[in-house]
Design a protein around this motif. Structure first.
Motif, PDB file in Angstrom:
ATOM      1  N   MET A   1       1.602 -22.323   2.966  1.00 24.50           N
ATOM      2  CA  MET A   1       0.926 -21.091   2.595  1.00 24.50           C
ATOM      3  C   MET A   1       1.379 -19.986   3.550  1.00 24.50           C
ATOM      4  SD  MET A   1      -3.197 -20.370   2.427  1.00 24.50           S
ATOM      5  CE  MET A   1      -3.438 -21.559   1.155  1.00 24.50           C
ATOM      6  N   SER A   2       1.616 -18.821   3.009  1.00 29.48           N
ATOM      7  CA  SER A   2       2.067 -17.708   3.839  1.00 29.48           C
ATOM      8  C   SER A   2       0.909 -17.167   4.680  1.00 29.48           C
ATOM      9  CB  SER A   2       2.642 -16.593   2.963  1.00 29.48           C
ATOM     10  OG  SER A   2       1.594 -15.940   2.259  1.00 29.48           O
ATOM     11  N   VAL A   3       1.259 -16.427   5.703  1.00 29.47           N
ATOM     12  CA  VAL A   3       0.249 -15.825   6.573  1.00 29.47           C
ATOM     13  C   VAL A   3      -0.609 -14.850   5.771  1.00 29.47           C
ATOM     14  CG1 VAL A   3      -0.084 -14.353   8.595  1.00 29.47           C
ATOM     15  CG2 VAL A   3       1.669 -16.116   8.640  1.00 29.47           C
ATOM     16  N   LYS A   4       0.022 -14.083   4.880  1.00 33.47           N
ATOM     17  CA  LYS A   4      -0.718 -13.130   4.054  1.00 33.47           C
ATOM     18  C   LYS A   4      -1.720 -13.852   3.147  1.00 33.47           C
ATOM     19  CE  LYS A   4      -0.208  -9.450   0.679  1.00 33.47           C
ATOM     20  NZ  LYS A   4       0.687  -8.700  -0.180  1.00 33.47           N
ATOM     21  N   SER A   5      -1.275 -14.932   2.501  1.00 36.00           N
ATOM     22  CA  SER A   5      -2.176 -15.701   1.632  1.00 36.00           C
ATOM     23  C   SER A   5      -3.318 -16.303   2.431  1.00 36.00           C
ATOM     24  CB  SER A   5      -1.414 -16.818   0.926  1.00 36.00           C
ATOM     25  OG  SER A   5      -0.494 -16.281   0.020  1.00 36.00           O
ATOM     26  N   ALA A   6      -3.022 -16.822   3.615  1.00 39.74           N
ATOM     27  CA  ALA A   6      -4.070 -17.408   4.459  1.00 39.74           C
ATOM     28  C   ALA A   6      -5.085 -16.344   4.871  1.00 39.74           C
ATOM     29  CB  ALA A   6      -3.450 -18.051   5.695  1.00 39.74           C
ATOM     30  N   ASN A   8      -5.779 -13.537   3.215  1.00 38.25           N
ATOM     31  CA  ASN A   8      -6.563 -13.191   2.026  1.00 38.25           C
ATOM     32  C   ASN A   8      -7.578 -14.276   1.701  1.00 38.25           C
ATOM     33  OD1 ASN A   8      -5.216 -10.763   1.678  1.00 38.25           O
ATOM     34  ND2 ASN A   8      -3.711 -11.629   0.269  1.00 38.25           N
ATOM     35  N   LEU A   9      -7.174 -15.521   1.839  1.00 41.57           N
ATOM     36  CA  LEU A   9      -8.055 -16.645   1.548  1.00 41.57           C
ATOM     37  C   LEU A   9      -9.235 -16.692   2.515  1.00 41.57           C
ATOM     38  CD1 LEU A   9      -8.257 -19.049  -0.386  1.00 41.57           C
ATOM     39  CD2 LEU A   9      -6.966 -20.387   1.275  1.00 41.57           C
ATOM     40  N   SER A  10      -8.985 -16.337   3.770  1.00 39.91           N
ATOM     41  CA  SER A  10     -10.056 -16.406   4.769  1.00 39.91           C
ATOM     42  C   SER A  10     -11.171 -15.396   4.508  1.00 39.91           C
ATOM     43  CB  SER A  10      -9.485 -16.208   6.177  1.00 39.91           C
ATOM     44  OG  SER A  10      -9.076 -14.864   6.362  1.00 39.91           O
ATOM     45  N   THR A  11     -10.887 -14.343   3.736  1.00 42.88           N
ATOM     46  CA  THR A  11     -11.946 -13.381   3.414  1.00 42.88           C
ATOM     47  C   THR A  11     -13.027 -14.004   2.536  1.00 42.88           C
ATOM     48  OG1 THR A  11     -10.788 -12.515   1.479  1.00 42.88           O
ATOM     49  CG2 THR A  11     -10.400 -11.396   3.590  1.00 42.88           C
ATOM     50  N   LEU A  12     -12.712 -15.110   1.883  1.00 41.17           N
ATOM     51  CA  LEU A  12     -13.695 -15.782   1.041  1.00 41.17           C
ATOM     52  C   LEU A  12     -14.829 -16.386   1.873  1.00 41.17           C
ATOM     53  CD1 LEU A  12     -11.281 -17.338  -1.560  1.00 41.17           C
ATOM     54  CD2 LEU A  12     -12.812 -15.392  -1.868  1.00 41.17           C
ATOM     55  N   PHE A  13     -14.570 -16.655   3.131  1.00 43.52           N
ATOM     56  CA  PHE A  13     -15.632 -17.085   4.048  1.00 43.52           C
ATOM     57  C   PHE A  13     -16.712 -16.006   4.102  1.00 43.52           C
ATOM     58  CE2 PHE A  13     -17.587 -17.266   8.240  1.00 43.52           C
ATOM     59  CZ  PHE A  13     -17.877 -18.616   8.382  1.00 43.52           C
ATOM     60  N   ILE A  62     -10.496 -26.324  -4.037  1.00 40.78           N
ATOM     61  CA  ILE A  62     -11.427 -27.004  -3.120  1.00 40.78           C
ATOM     62  C   ILE A  62     -11.540 -26.201  -1.828  1.00 40.78           C
ATOM     63  CG2 ILE A  62     -11.739 -29.069  -1.696  1.00 40.78           C
ATOM     64  CD1 ILE A  62     -10.554 -30.684  -4.032  1.00 40.78           C
ATOM     65  N   ASN A  63     -10.413 -25.684  -1.342  1.00 39.55           N
ATOM     66  CA  ASN A  63     -10.406 -24.871  -0.141  1.00 39.55           C
ATOM     67  C   ASN A  63     -11.321 -23.660  -0.303  1.00 39.55           C
ATOM     68  OD1 ASN A  63      -9.566 -22.813   1.817  1.00 39.55           O
ATOM     69  ND2 ASN A  63      -7.898 -24.231   2.305  1.00 39.55           N
ATOM     70  N   VAL A  64     -11.203 -22.969  -1.443  1.00 41.83           N
ATOM     71  CA  VAL A  64     -12.007 -21.764  -1.707  1.00 41.83           C
ATOM     72  C   VAL A  64     -13.496 -22.106  -1.736  1.00 41.83           C
ATOM     73  CG1 VAL A  64     -12.570 -20.079  -3.510  1.00 41.83           C
ATOM     74  CG2 VAL A  64     -10.187 -20.471  -2.875  1.00 41.83           C
ATOM     75  N   VAL A  65     -13.849 -23.139  -2.479  1.00 36.83           N
ATOM     76  CA  VAL A  65     -15.261 -23.506  -2.630  1.00 36.83           C
ATOM     77  C   VAL A  65     -15.853 -23.918  -1.284  1.00 36.83           C
ATOM     78  CG1 VAL A  65     -16.832 -25.211  -3.650  1.00 36.83           C
ATOM     79  CG2 VAL A  65     -15.086 -24.115  -5.065  1.00 36.83           C
ATOM     80  N   LEU A  66     -15.163 -24.786  -0.544  1.00 33.18           N
ATOM     81  CA  LEU A  66     -15.690 -25.254   0.737  1.00 33.18           C
ATOM     82  C   LEU A  66     -15.752 -24.131   1.777  1.00 33.18           C
ATOM     83  CD1 LEU A  66     -14.047 -28.795   0.984  1.00 33.18           C
ATOM     84  CD2 LEU A  66     -16.421 -28.225   0.424  1.00 33.18           C
ATOM     85  N   MET A  67     -14.787 -23.215   1.735  1.00 29.77           N
ATOM     86  CA  MET A  67     -14.816 -22.092   2.668  1.00 29.77           C
ATOM     87  C   MET A  67     -16.002 -21.176   2.379  1.00 29.77           C
ATOM     88  SD  MET A  67     -11.908 -19.320   3.734  1.00 29.77           S
ATOM     89  CE  MET A  67     -10.737 -20.613   3.996  1.00 29.77           C
ATOM     90  N   MET A  68     -16.270 -20.947   1.102  1.00 28.05           N
ATOM     91  CA  MET A  68     -17.406 -20.095   0.743  1.00 28.05           C
ATOM     92  C   MET A  68     -18.737 -20.768   1.107  1.00 28.05           C
ATOM     93  SD  MET A  68     -16.038 -18.441  -2.819  1.00 28.05           S
ATOM     94  CE  MET A  68     -17.428 -17.360  -3.066  1.00 28.05           C
ATOM     95  N   ILE A  69     -18.811 -22.072   0.932  1.00 27.21           N
ATOM     96  CA  ILE A  69     -20.028 -22.800   1.311  1.00 27.21           C
ATOM     97  C   ILE A  69     -20.241 -22.725   2.822  1.00 27.21           C
ATOM     98  CG2 ILE A  69     -21.071 -25.104   1.460  1.00 27.21           C
ATOM     99  CD1 ILE A  69     -19.791 -25.666  -1.312  1.00 27.21           C
ATOM    100  N   ALA A  70     -19.184 -22.903   3.583  1.00 30.03           N
ATOM    101  CA  ALA A  70     -19.293 -22.791   5.043  1.00 30.03           C
ATOM    102  C   ALA A  70     -19.736 -21.378   5.429  1.00 30.03           C
ATOM    103  CB  ALA A  70     -17.962 -23.147   5.711  1.00 30.03           C
ATOM    104  N   GLY A  71     -19.160 -20.367   4.805  1.00 32.50           N
ATOM    105  CA  GLY A  71     -19.559 -18.986   5.075  1.00 32.50           C
ATOM    106  C   GLY A  71     -21.014 -18.735   4.744  1.00 32.50           C
TER     107      GLY A  71
END
Length: 186
Positions: A1-6, A8-13, A62-71
């Motif tokens: 995964m690129s740094v940009k994608s990572a 962007n993905l981390s904002t889902l937290f 799964i990454n998106v769902v679990l990250m949002m749950i953790a957030g």
């Protein structure tokens, strides 16, 4: 995964955190138990983070769902502490309308949060050189410690709720003659 994608993905937290703040506020208002709600969310954050660490790599979904749950579980207590607790402390009878004291209380709470915000990335950078498991251990220890620090407030809330329910239970045990609504019907 690129740094940009990572990135962007981390904002889902934080998206999960928005839902967590709203949910924690709603639950604490319904239960009238802010400390119990905050501690419950903090303890629920531990398995949420461990699940993220164990299964987040399996797929992007799964990454998106679990990250949002953790957030949700991490930011829920944050929202309660920085807003509702500040308001409670600011309206405490010992302040007697002193707006400077209210500003001091709010600054202490925000300042303490800023210390955590500064130390978290510093520790994460150091621990990540030892492996990501070390980072997740730090996060779970932090959530557990936060839950423990809130525990005295939880005990106080539980005692208050238990004491409020005691008189009505004693009336129920004493029978209908001692119950105010039933004794008026005679």
């Amino acid at each position: 995964m690129s740094v940009k994608s990572a990135g962007n993905l981390s904002t889902l937290f934080d998206v999960g955190g928005i839902v967590g703040g709203i949910l924690a506020g709603y639950i604490s208002d319904r239960l009238k138990a802010r400390a119990i709600t905050a501690a419950s969310f903090m303890y629920a954050a531990i398995p949420a983070m461990l699940l993220y660490r164990s299964y987040g790599y399996m797929s992007k979904s799964i990454n998106v769902v679990l990250m949002m749950i953790a957030g949700l579980f991490v930011n829920g207590p944050y929202a309660l502490i920085t807003t509702a607790v500040s308001a409670d402390l600011g309206t405490h009878s010992s302040l007697r309308g002193d707006s400077r004291a209210l500003a001091t209380v709010t600054a202490i709470i925000d300042g303490t949060g800023s210390i955590g915000a500064a130390l978290g990335p510093l520790l994460t950078g150091f621990l990540s050189t030892k492996g990501w498991d070390a980072v997740f251990v730090m996060l779970t220890v932090g959530a557990f410690t936060a839950g423990l620090l809130i525990s005295q407030l939880v005990v106080t809330e539980v005692k208050e709720k238990f004491c409020k329910q005691m008189p009505s239970r004693q009336n129920d045990l004493a029978g209908p003659a001692s119950h105010p609504l039933l004794s008026e019907r005679r």
